[in-house]
Design an enzyme around this catalytic site. Structure first.
Site, short mmCIF file in Angstrom:
data_model
loop_
_atom_site.label_atom_id
_atom_site.label_comp_id
_atom_site.label_asym_id
_atom_site.label_seq_id
_atom_site.Cartn_x
_atom_site.Cartn_y
_atom_site.Cartn_z
N TYR A 57 20.50 3.02 41.01
CA TYR A 57 20.74 4.26 40.25
C TYR A 57 22.15 4.70 40.55
CZ TYR A 57 15.71 5.12 39.41
OH TYR A 57 14.42 5.06 39.00
N THR A 98 19.74 0.93 36.30
CA THR A 98 18.83 1.75 35.48
C THR A 98 19.60 2.86 34.78
OG1 THR A 98 17.07 1.24 37.02
CG2 THR A 98 16.71 3.11 35.55
N LYS A 140 18.84 -1.79 32.63
CA LYS A 140 17.40 -1.48 32.52
C LYS A 140 17.20 -0.12 31.86
CE LYS A 140 13.31 -0.89 35.52
NZ LYS A 140 12.91 0.48 35.33
C1 LIG Z 1 5.65 4.88 40.65
C2 LIG Z 1 6.80 4.31 39.88
C3 LIG Z 1 8.06 4.33 40.44
C4 LIG Z 1 9.14 3.76 39.75
N1 LIG Z 1 10.35 3.72 40.36
C5 LIG Z 1 11.39 3.13 39.72
C6 LIG Z 1 12.65 3.01 40.36
O1 LIG Z 1 12.82 3.41 41.51
N2 LIG Z 1 13.66 2.45 39.66
C7 LIG Z 1 13.51 2.00 38.37
O2 LIG Z 1 14.45 1.51 37.77
N3 LIG Z 1 12.31 2.06 37.76
C8 LIG Z 1 11.25 2.61 38.40
N4 LIG Z 1 10.03 2.66 37.79
C9 LIG Z 1 9.85 2.06 36.45
C10 LIG Z 1 9.43 0.60 36.58
O3 LIG Z 1 10.48 -0.18 37.10
C11 LIG Z 1 9.05 0.01 35.22
O4 LIG Z 1 10.09 0.21 34.32
C12 LIG Z 1 7.75 0.58 34.65
O5 LIG Z 1 6.83 0.87 35.67
C13 LIG Z 1 7.13 -0.42 33.68
O6 LIG Z 1 5.96 0.07 33.11
P1 LIG Z 1 4.49 -0.32 33.63
O7 LIG Z 1 4.27 0.47 34.87
O8 LIG Z 1 3.62 0.07 32.51
O9 LIG Z 1 4.47 -1.82 33.91
C14 LIG Z 1 8.93 3.21 38.46
C15 LIG Z 1 7.65 3.18 37.92
C16 LIG Z 1 6.59 3.72 38.61
C17 LIG Z 1 5.22 3.64 38.00
#
Ligand SMILES: Cc1cc2nc3c(=O)[nH]c(=O)nc-3n(C[C@H](O)[C@H](O)[C@H](O)COP(=O)(O)O)c2cc1C
Length: 383
Positions: free
Chosen positions: A134, A160, A258
């Site tokens: 980030y 991201t 992303k």
């Molecule tokens: C609890 C949680 C924390 C997440 N933390 C991050 C993160 O720190 N950085 C990031 O780029 N995406 C983060 N994401 C997004 C995930 O990388 C991903 O894009 C997303 O979960 C995909 O959808 P899905 O959960 O339906 O597979 C997070 C998602 C969740 C559920």
């Protein structure tokens, strides 16, 4: 699940076990999404609604899910997505996830806000892993993080772009995870008290619960309210594509952007020098009522699919879902919640089992669709 269903098999099975095991506010943080969670439901249901073609009598004796993603030779087109605080769902959770990914030959992506730092994950695994970044206001700190990621052998940086500020995840307010004053604190204590297995295994034996990669920037990282204050004050909402160009100059490895949903944003990411884009709405945790990511995938593939690798995430819950995404032009898919459900439910073994299941589901679907390799999957195989 009935009492005779003793072994969790699917992502949904692990989800149910995770719900019983971890404190409610942590489960909600994982399971929930922004506002009314309309996009969360759309992410899943739009993938589910796609229909595959069954084709027969085509010699499917050599089905393989092998592939290459950003130079990583993988056993299947899956990547473990970055998930902040994964290490709170199982003891040293990022290490367990990275080991599972290594054993199943798929890339693991460590979040900027993971519990385990880059160095701990590197020491615990043999396979190279990916790092998610980030943009923080302090660019000197970003440069140090990039150096650490390089030193840890990270081959791909996932940057991201869809979090200029955190979305409104209302469950986190409702259950007292964020704010809530004294009632919030008492509620959290009660939730911890009825999760003794988690409290012992992770809460006590899984320390420290600091955000390993950025620990030096947060005065007391164990306090979630301070963590939110940190995000609000340190994440840089003034970021533009110029910052990606800057990042491109600093990072020699592969660069994946992303969180793009629109074709023109994908083109801008390519112009800024990325090697791949990930079509994502952050698992529906940011803008509620935005379209599902699978609905946006074809537009991005049309726009930049010839120049860079295109990935998708959001709502992928099985190997069959993965095959559908590949039919629409994705090079691979990222899994978010499913691997954390499995991690919370059964640790490293759970994640490995889930990846194994996805691989078998993919291979079986491919055989029944009459194809032997991933390159043969295309829109013509969707009904
Ligand atoms: C609890 C949680 C924390 C997440 N933390 C991050 C993160 O720190 N950085 C990031 O780029 N995406 C983060 N994401 C997004 C995930 O990388 C991903 O894009 C997303 O979960 C995909 O959808 P899905 O959960 O339906 O597979 C997070 C998602 C969740 C559920």
């Amino acid at each position: 699940m009935s009492i005779f269903d003793v072994v969790p098999v699917t992502a949904e099975d692990h989800r149910r076990r995770a719900r019983r095991r971890v404190p409610r506010f942590l489960f909600d943080y994982l399971d929930g999404a922004a506002n009314d969670e309309l996009t969360l439901r759309a992410n899943v249901s739009d993938v589910r609604a796609l229909r595959l073609k069954q084709r027969v009598m085509r010699d499917v004796s050599s089905v393989s899910t092998d592939c290459e993603m950003l130079g990583f030779k993988a056993r299947m087109p899956l990547v473990l997505a970055p998930v902040g605080m994964a290490g709170i769902y199982a003891r040293r959770g990022e290490v367990q996830g990275a080991r599972a990914a290594g054993n199943q030959q798929v890339p693991f992506t460590l979040s900027t806000v993971g519990i385990c730092p880059l160095e701990e994950v590197q020491a615990a695994t043999h396979a190279p892993f990916w790092f998610q970044l980030y943009m923080l206001r302090d660019r000197e700190f970003i440069l140090r993080l990039l150096q650490r990621a390089k030193a840890a052998g990270c081959t791909t940086l996932a940057f991201t772009v869809d979090l200029p500020l955190p979305g409104m995840r209302l469950r986190d307010y409702r259950n007292g995870m964020l704010g809530g004053g004294l009632p919030g604190k008492l509620s959290k204590l009660a939730q911890l008290a009825i999760s003794p297995a988690w409290a012992w295994d992770v809460g006590i034996k899984g320390k420290p619960h600091t955000f390993g990669n950025i620990a030096e920037k947060i005065p007391n990282p164990e306090d979630l309210d301070l963590y939110k204050t940190f995000i609000d004050s340190q994440f840089d909402p003034s970021c533009t594509w110029d910052d990606i160009r800057w990042l491109r100059e600093q990072w020699e490895g592969k660069l994946l952007v992303k969180g793009v949903m629109e074709a023109d944003d994908a083109r801008a990411a390519v112009d800024a020098g990325c090697d791949a884009v990930l079509v994502s709405n952050h698992g529906a945790r940011q803008l509620d009522s935005v379209a599902s990511s699978i609905a946006k995938l074809p537009g991005v593939v049309d726009a930049v699919g010839e120049q860079v690798e295109v990935y998708v995430d959001g709502g992928i819950r099985s190997g069959i879902d993965t095959v559908k995404a590949l039919c629409l032009g994705a090079r691979g898919v990222f899994l978010g919640r499913p691997w954390i459900y499995a991690l919370a439910s059964r640790g490293q073994a759970g994640v490995e089992q889930l990846l194994e299941l996805f691989q078998k589901e993919m291979a079986t679907a491919m055989a029944l669709m009459g194809v032997n390799c991933l390159e043969e999957l295309g829109p013509d195989l969707l009904d």
